[in-house]
Each structure stands twice: as C-alpha cells, then as structure tokens.
Scaffold this motif. Structure first.
Motif, PDB file in Angstrom:
ATOM      1  N   CYS A 256       0.839  -1.201   0.000  1.00 49.25           N
ATOM      2  CA  CYS A 256       0.000   0.000   0.000  1.00 49.25           C
ATOM      3  C   CYS A 256       0.872   1.250   0.000  1.00 49.25           C
ATOM      4  CB  CYS A 256      -0.910   0.033   1.230  1.00 49.25           C
ATOM      5  SG  CYS A 256      -2.093  -1.325   1.336  1.00 49.25           S
ATOM      6  N   VAL A 257       0.293   2.345  -0.472  1.00 51.57           N
ATOM      7  CA  VAL A 257       0.877   3.672  -0.298  1.00 51.57           C
ATOM      8  C   VAL A 257       0.089   4.342   0.814  1.00 51.57           C
ATOM      9  CG1 VAL A 257       1.331   5.905  -1.358  1.00 51.57           C
ATOM     10  CG2 VAL A 257       1.591   3.804  -2.702  1.00 51.57           C
ATOM     11  N   ARG A 258       0.774   4.793   1.857  1.00 51.25           N
ATOM     12  CA  ARG A 258       0.098   5.285   3.055  1.00 51.25           C
ATOM     13  C   ARG A 258       0.003   6.808   3.073  1.00 51.25           C
ATOM     14  NH1 ARG A 258       1.803   2.356   8.523  1.00 51.25           N
ATOM     15  NH2 ARG A 258      -0.021   3.605   9.125  1.00 51.25           N
ATOM     16  N   LEU A 259      -1.169   7.285   3.475  1.00 51.87           N
ATOM     17  CA  LEU A 259      -1.404   8.717   3.649  1.00 51.87           C
ATOM     18  C   LEU A 259      -2.066   8.916   5.003  1.00 51.87           C
ATOM     19  CD1 LEU A 259      -1.583  11.665   2.705  1.00 51.87           C
ATOM     20  CD2 LEU A 259      -3.768  11.098   1.616  1.00 51.87           C
ATOM     21  N   ASP A 260      -1.391   9.623   5.884  1.00 57.51           N
ATOM     22  CA  ASP A 260      -1.946   9.915   7.200  1.00 57.51           C
ATOM     23  C   ASP A 260      -2.421  11.366   7.223  1.00 57.51           C
ATOM     24  OD1 ASP A 260      -2.536   9.339   9.970  1.00 57.51           O
ATOM     25  OD2 ASP A 260      -0.873  10.679  10.452  1.00 57.51           O
ATOM     26  N   LEU A 261      -3.715  11.548   7.446  1.00 61.77           N
ATOM     27  CA  LEU A 261      -4.275  12.899   7.528  1.00 61.77           C
ATOM     28  C   LEU A 261      -4.046  13.423   8.942  1.00 61.77           C
ATOM     29  CD1 LEU A 261      -7.626  12.455   5.562  1.00 61.77           C
ATOM     30  CD2 LEU A 261      -5.419  13.286   4.734  1.00 61.77           C
ATOM     31  N   PRO A 262      -3.289  14.496   9.096  1.00 60.71           N
ATOM     32  CA  PRO A 262      -2.901  14.962  10.424  1.00 60.71           C
ATOM     33  C   PRO A 262      -4.043  15.653  11.153  1.00 60.71           C
ATOM     34  CG  PRO A 262      -2.127  16.506   8.774  1.00 60.71           C
ATOM     35  CD  PRO A 262      -2.762  15.358   8.021  1.00 60.71           C
ATOM     36  N   GLU A 263      -3.815  15.881  12.448  1.00 57.41           N
ATOM     37  CA  GLU A 263      -4.762  16.676  13.226  1.00 57.41           C
ATOM     38  C   GLU A 263      -4.831  18.075  12.628  1.00 57.41           C
ATOM     39  OE1 GLU A 263      -6.565  15.791  15.948  1.00 57.41           O
ATOM     40  OE2 GLU A 263      -5.868  13.715  15.804  1.00 57.41           O
ATOM     41  N   PRO A 264      -6.017  18.591  12.360  1.00 58.44           N
ATOM     42  CA  PRO A 264      -6.118  19.898  11.709  1.00 58.44           C
ATOM     43  C   PRO A 264      -5.705  21.039  12.637  1.00 58.44           C
ATOM     44  CG  PRO A 264      -8.298  19.110  12.318  1.00 58.44           C
ATOM     45  CD  PRO A 264      -7.346  17.994  12.609  1.00 58.44           C
ATOM     46  N   THR A 265      -4.908  21.935  12.138  1.00 59.14           N
ATOM     47  CA  THR A 265      -4.552  23.148  12.874  1.00 59.14           C
ATOM     48  C   THR A 265      -5.704  24.146  12.797  1.00 59.14           C
ATOM     49  OG1 THR A 265      -3.570  24.168  10.913  1.00 59.14           O
ATOM     50  CG2 THR A 265      -2.124  22.801  12.292  1.00 59.14           C
ATOM     51  N   GLY A 266      -5.583  25.212  13.571  1.00 55.67           N
ATOM     52  CA  GLY A 266      -6.612  26.242  13.529  1.00 55.67           C
ATOM     53  C   GLY A 266      -6.765  26.832  12.140  1.00 55.67           C
ATOM     54  N   GLU A 267      -5.651  27.038  11.456  1.00 53.98           N
ATOM     55  CA  GLU A 267      -5.699  27.596  10.112  1.00 53.98           C
ATOM     56  C   GLU A 267      -6.389  26.639   9.144  1.00 53.98           C
ATOM     57  OE1 GLU A 267      -5.457  30.281   7.155  1.00 53.98           O
ATOM     58  OE2 GLU A 267      -5.050  30.574   9.292  1.00 53.98           O
ATOM     59  N   ARG A 268      -6.089  25.355   9.277  1.00 56.26           N
ATOM     60  CA  ARG A 268      -6.728  24.379   8.390  1.00 56.26           C
ATOM     61  C   ARG A 268      -8.222  24.292   8.667  1.00 56.26           C
ATOM     62  NH1 ARG A 268      -4.242  19.813   5.612  1.00 56.26           N
ATOM     63  NH2 ARG A 268      -5.832  18.338   4.945  1.00 56.26           N
ATOM     64  N   LEU A 269      -8.612  24.367   9.929  1.00 57.87           N
ATOM     65  CA  LEU A 269     -10.036  24.353  10.255  1.00 57.87           C
ATOM     66  C   LEU A 269     -10.750  25.545   9.631  1.00 57.87           C
ATOM     67  CD1 LEU A 269      -9.921  23.298  14.024  1.00 57.87           C
ATOM     68  CD2 LEU A 269     -10.735  21.919  12.103  1.00 57.87           C
ATOM     69  N   ARG A 270     -10.115  26.706   9.655  1.00 59.65           N
ATOM     70  CA  ARG A 270     -10.721  27.888   9.030  1.00 59.65           C
ATOM     71  C   ARG A 270     -10.880  27.699   7.527  1.00 59.65           C
ATOM     72  NH1 ARG A 270      -7.266  29.750  13.013  1.00 59.65           N
ATOM     73  NH2 ARG A 270      -8.307  30.965  14.673  1.00 59.65           N
ATOM     74  N   LYS A 271      -9.887  27.086   6.903  1.00 60.00           N
ATOM     75  CA  LYS A 271      -9.982  26.833   5.456  1.00 60.00           C
ATOM     76  C   LYS A 271     -11.101  25.847   5.150  1.00 60.00           C
ATOM     77  CE  LYS A 271      -5.134  27.722   4.249  1.00 60.00           C
ATOM     78  NZ  LYS A 271      -3.877  27.122   3.713  1.00 60.00           N
TER      79      LYS A 271
END
Length: 338
Positions: A256-271
């Motif tokens: 498999c090719v692995r992709l881990d979606l990180p915990e969203p930062t405040g800036e990412r949550l705003r986006k």
C-alpha cells in the motif's frame, strides 16, 4: 430562550420570527447543509466542496496513482478520509465511487459478487407450477436446460468485482478496513495483486454457455464474463480508510501507499469552514473553533462536528453557545449511557 446571532451576540427572540424552530411546526423543512445534498432531492444538485489537501498529501496520492497501488488513508474519525475517494473520482472524471463499507462480518465474497441461488430455484419452481397449471405438462420431461442469460439474472458483481470487471478505470472505496476480520486485508490484497478472480457458478457451465452477462454494482450496466473469470483490464483507484483501531500485517502495508491525515490546525479548520460554508462563516466560528481545539486535546472529535455547529449558527440557530456545543460537539470515544 436566549440564542446567538451569526456574529455570536445574543439576539432578542421577540424581534425575530422563530423560524429556526422547525420541530414546533407546522413548517417547511430547512435546506440541508452543502455536504448533505443528494441528487434525489427535487431541485437540489449534489455538490461537493473542494477537498483541501496540502502539497505533500497530493504527492502521496499521485504516487499511488503512478504505482497502481492501493492508497491506505489513516486519521481520526471525521478527518475526510472517505471524502478523499470522491475527490479523486471527481478530479479524474472517473464517475461514481464504488463503495464497500466493511464491518466485522464482512467477507471477501461480499465485495466480489452475490449469487441468489435461492431466488433462482424459486423462479424455476414457479415456472414448473405455471406450466403444470396450464396443462402443458402431460408427461415427464427432461429438466429444462439452464441458459447463460438465466443465471446472469441472479448474479451481481460487488464493489470490488465491479471495479475489476469494468472496462474503464473506477474508484473503489474500501471504508473502515480496520473493522474487518484479521484475515480480510490479506485476502483482499491477493485479489488486487492478481487482478482477477473466479466465479465458480459460471465456471461450471457447459462450454456453449461460457459468455454470461452480469450486472455491475449499483447500476444497470452489464459486463460479459467469459468462462467464469473476472479479469482486470484497468486497475481501479483503490482508497482504503482506517481509523487506527488495529494494526495491519507488514505484507499488507508493503503493498500500500500510506497517507496519514494529520490533526487539523486552527488555520486548516478555518480553510475547511470557508470551503464548505463560505468566508462569512469563518468570522462567526472563532469561538467554536477555539472550543473544538480545546476539547480535541482530550477527547475524540470529528471535523464535521465543528462544521455542523458552524452551519447551525449561521442558519440562525436559537441556541446559546453551550447548547450548540452540547448538541453536536459530543465526544466520540464515550459510550452511550444505558
């Protein structure tokens, strides 16, 4: 009851109609949030907000596409793992996503094909009864030969079977694979590595009945199966999701090719809020974002819970901040009270 306006300030319930209180009725149902619109709803188009990805995440997805390997997406609940499959399908123009939702009882057979043997026997019995009732059977006759078209009516390919049999690339979402039986991931990889599987019910047919049309999953489209073998001509885009509830075998991870979606930062949550609800929603959501981040440090929460809270606020929810958070921002790792 005292609520808050979109800007977060209390409003006077006597100054505004209580249109938000639909349940008090009679009232028309409100419009759904953008991510809960379905094409079956009259006058409503099924739309998806642009999917937010960083450059390094896009590069991992492209690596999986070039290698024709399954993409294993991990991250906490609500991080957008399942939505990624739909984003890939839309971006590449590959049509509807074929979805296999896995649970502890799922088997590989569920994903490959389903054969309704009972329905076929029942139909054959009813046909003989109809012939007898019309007087068409006066003496014993040889059993009626089964045609290829007959058996094809009682066989339908599952999501994985359809992804392999389709004559064009498709996107297959294997959702929550970590809920499966311990042997299922390796069984799944065997089929994906070989790109083919056999349907024994078709392989046993006589030589002159080896071309069988069968239905694809979730559509009326048919493909012809030759000699009972389903062979891949275009490797599907396979997106497998995991909430991290269990570990996978090394042999599985190697393929498999692995992709881990990180915990969203405040800036990412705003986006995320801006992409789903518009720029004006961000200004109304600052205190909700802060509360979400504080709770997420000690609780399991999903990003779409925050989206739900913001949507309720900007739609005029007659709720205080605490009532709003209590309605939708409940922790996901706490068992329900008996």
């Amino acid at each position: 009851m005292t609520g808050q306006s979109a800007a977060g300030a209390p409003h006077d319930p006597e100054a505004e109609p209580e249109a938000w209180w639909v349940f008090r009725g009679p009232s028309d149902l409100p419009a759904p949030p953008p991510w809960r619109r379905f094409p079956s709803e009259a006058g409503t188009a099924a739309t998806r907000a642009p999917y937010l990805l960083e450059r390094n995440e896009i590069s991992v997805i492209n690596a999986a596409l070039h290698l024709h390997r399954p993409l294993l997406v991990t991250g906490r609940p609500g991080a957008g793992k399942s939505s990624l499959a739909h984003a890939v399908a839309e971006e590449l123009g590959l049509g509807d996503v074929l979805r296999w939702s896995v649970n502890s009882r799922s088997t590989l057979q569920d994903a490959l094909y389903r054969y309704d043997a009972v329905g076929r026997l029942r139909e054959a019995s009813l046909r003989r009864e109809r012939e007898a009732s019309h007087g068409s059977v006066r003496r014993p006759r040889a059993p009626r030969a089964t045609t290829a078209g007959d058996i094809g009516q009682y066989l339908r390919l599952g999501p994985l079977g359809s992804a392999l049999a389709a004559g064009r690339p498709r996107v297959l979402l294997v959702d929550e694979l970590d809920k499966a039986d311990i042997d299922l991931p390796n069984d799944l990889l065997v089929v994906l590595e070989e790109g083919e599987f056999e349907i024994p019910e078709l392989a046993r047919l006589p030589e002159h009945q080896q071309e069988v049309p069968v239905l694809l999953s979730g559509s009326r489209e048919r493909v012809t199966i030759h000699r009972g073998m389903v062979r891949c001509t275009h490797f599907p885009v396979v997106v497998m999701t995991s909430n991290g509830e269990r570990d996978f075998p090394p042999a599985f991870l190697r393929r498999c090719v692995r992709l881990d979606l990180p915990e969203p930062t405040g800036e990412r949550l705003r986006k995320i809020i801006e992409h789903n609800l518009g720029a004006r929603a961000v200004a109304a959501a600052e205190d909700l974002i802060e509360a979400f981040q504080q709770r997420a440090q000690t609780q399991t929460l999903a990003t779409d819970q925050l989206l739900a809270a913001v949507h309720l606020r900007i739609s005029g929810a007659d709720l205080t901040r605490d009532e709003l958070l209590g309605a939708v921002l409940h922790r996901l790792d706490e068992p329900m009270a008996p």
